[in-house]
Enzyme design. Structure first.
Site, PDB file in Angstrom:
ATOM      1  N   LYS A  98     -11.517 -13.348   8.653  1.00 45.51           N
ATOM      2  CA  LYS A  98     -11.779 -14.570   7.886  1.00 45.51           C
ATOM      3  C   LYS A  98     -11.929 -15.768   8.816  1.00 45.51           C
ATOM      4  O   LYS A  98     -11.230 -15.880   9.824  1.00 45.51           O
ATOM      5  CB  LYS A  98     -10.617 -14.781   6.903  1.00 45.51           C
ATOM      6  CG  LYS A  98     -10.769 -15.915   5.917  1.00 45.51           C
ATOM      7  CD  LYS A  98      -9.566 -15.914   4.964  1.00 45.51           C
ATOM      8  CE  LYS A  98      -9.653 -16.986   3.905  1.00 45.51           C
ATOM      9  NZ  LYS A  98      -8.506 -16.908   2.958  1.00 45.51           N
ATOM     10  N   SER A 107      -5.229 -15.332  -2.416  1.00 47.86           N
ATOM     11  CA  SER A 107      -6.540 -15.271  -1.750  1.00 47.86           C
ATOM     12  C   SER A 107      -6.914 -13.918  -1.176  1.00 47.86           C
ATOM     13  O   SER A 107      -8.070 -13.702  -0.808  1.00 47.86           O
ATOM     14  CB  SER A 107      -6.618 -16.331  -0.643  1.00 47.86           C
ATOM     15  OG  SER A 107      -6.651 -17.615  -1.205  1.00 47.86           O
ATOM     16  N   SER A 143      -9.579 -17.138  -1.778  1.00 51.60           N
ATOM     17  CA  SER A 143     -10.508 -17.792  -0.878  1.00 51.60           C
ATOM     18  C   SER A 143     -11.155 -16.841   0.122  1.00 51.60           C
ATOM     19  O   SER A 143     -12.120 -17.202   0.793  1.00 51.60           O
ATOM     20  CB  SER A 143      -9.767 -18.899  -0.117  1.00 51.60           C
ATOM     21  OG  SER A 143      -8.738 -18.347   0.714  1.00 51.60           O
TER      22      SER A 143
END
Length: 447
Positions: free
Chosen positions: A77, A179, A155
């Site tokens: 990420k 997330s 997210s």
């Protein structure tokens, strides 16, 4: 969706000579440039990934035992430091800031395991929503629906889609309010939010320090555990169960099932019925403490308050470069006093103690990961009301476990042909090994 085979199967194919690490990486790099992978990656590392694959092939040829992730494609990420690069965290605000001096701890540990890091993945700006929409860098499309462009969840949006498209065997993400588990649920994956203290947060861009957790998602529970072992630098001592018989599962009907879409309700009830028929003890538990979270987390809430501390200087000079929906939530945190923040912390500690006591004697709390299936991207882009309503629903169940400082898995439980639905198994802080044992058994029972 085009998942890669689970790690164990990939290892068997490579050992049998049917596949090489390098050929797999080339396949992944080709796929990363395909139209369906648009907006998944913010940066690719083709040469580094190829080098890791070649090294793993050489070790394999020499008969050297390989760690589970060696030479296999993994995504990271865009929240984690990579030496020599500015960590953007899904924003344009951080462009021009100083590059990272070293890799984040979790990234460094993946490299030590020989993982072939193929790229950094897209995300919600500053990890501040469960939806996954990014107005700066585009939104990766959920691969679960070929007809409607649906949100991937956030997210860790690009992280989930990288696994769902077969571009990674596992994805390093993060979980502050859900997330990891939200995109795992919406994209048909397994997500594991470990206890916060299990994995180091060094080099991870901060959203809310009280809640941020370094964790991962993959196709199966076993593969999530391989990712977790790498980033925690220690495997969990998981006891392998022979089925779910005797598992005590607490089902909190209040709050966690409220407003569930019919498709979600059917999938979860079907899963609970199968577990009960297989011998699990499915017990309805009032758990009235869940109804207290909104009051305890007010005014403002931990995420807005702690994000305001991180971004107050940036927002003062570059407000126009923020996603307005992110800036609005940071503004909420700016208005909270230090006295109110300390009172929130005190109330949370008391709530955790009471909730842990209520969950004693159970192997896991079980409920929908999220109460809805993935909405259409365009519907949420067009309306603030629709966006914030969906965001609240997506985060509600998962956030309860972050607030508890607990651990949780999201497991897919939909039938073939249905949109993905996640079943969440959760427990208290430090109970990761026992929860993983339960998750392996539940996954097998639902297969």
């Amino acid at each position: 969706m085009t998942f890669l085979p689970p790690l164990a199967e990939l290892r068997q194919r490579i050992a049998a000579g049917a596949l090489t690490h390098e050929a797999l990486i080339e396949q992944v790099l080709d796929g990363a440039s395909a139209p369906e992978a648009a907006h998944v990656f913010t940066r690719l590392y083709p040469e580094a990934a190829r080098a890791a694959a070649r090294h793993a092939d050489a070790m394999q040829a020499a008969g050297v035992p390989l760690p589970p992730l060696a030479g296999l494609p993994v995504s990271v990420k865009d929240l984690y430091d990579v030496a020599g690069e500015t960590t953007l965290a899904g924003s344009v605000v951080c462009e021009g800031e100083a590059p990272a001096a070293r890799d984040a701890a979790a990234v460094a540990r993946l490299r030590r395991q020989g993982a072939a890091i193929v790229g950094k993945t897209n995300m919600t700006e500053f990890a501040f929503s469960g939806v996954g929409i990014n107005p700066h860098r585009g939104t990766p499309r959920n691969p679960a629906d070929a007809q409607v462009a649906r949100i991937p969840g956030g997210s860790s949006s690009g992280a989930a889609v990288s696994v769902a498209l077969g571009l990674a065997v596992g994805a390093l993400g993060s979980d502050t309010g859900g997330s990891i588990r939200i995109p795992a649920a919406l994209c048909g994956l397994v997500g594991f939010k470990n206890t916060q203290r299990r994995t180091p947060r060094d080099g991870a861009f901060e959203l809310a320090r009280s809640l941020d957790t370094v964790c991962a998602m993959a196709r199966t529970v076993e593969d999530c555990l391989a990712m977790d072992s790498a980033i925690a630098d220690a495997p969990l001592a998981v006891r392998r169960r022979d089925g779910v018989a005797g598992l005590r599962l607490a089902v909190p009907r209040a709050l966690m099932f409220d407003g569930a879409e019919p498709a979600v309700g059917r999938a979860v009830e079907r899963a609970l019925a199968r577990l009960s028929a297989a011998g699990a003890l499915v017990v309805e538990l009032p758990l009235n403490e869940l109804a207290e979270i909104a009051r305890i987390n007010a005014p403002g809430g931990f995420s807005p308050v702690e994000a305001a501390a991180v971004h107050r200087h940036r927002i003062a000079v570059r407000r126009g470069d923020f996603d307005p929906r992110v800036a609005a939530r940071i503004d909420l945190g700016m208005a909270v006093s230090a006295a109110d923040y300390i009172a929130m912390q005190d109330r949370r500690r008391d709530w955790i103690a009471r909730t842990e006591a209520a969950l004693q004697g159970f192997d896991a709390l079980v409920c929908p990961t999220v109460p809805i299936t993935a909405p259409a991207i365009d519907d949420l882009k067009a309306s603030d009301d629709a966006f914030f309503k969906a965001n609240g629903l997506l985060l509600r169940n998962t956030f309860a476990i972050n607030f508890l400082d607990g651990c949780a898995f999201s497991l897919p439980c939909q039938a073939p042909g249905e949109l993905p639905v996640g079943l969440m198994l959760a427990s208290v802080a430090g109970d990761d090994a026992r929860l993983a044992s339960a998750a392996l058994a539940v996954e097998a029972a639902l297969a």
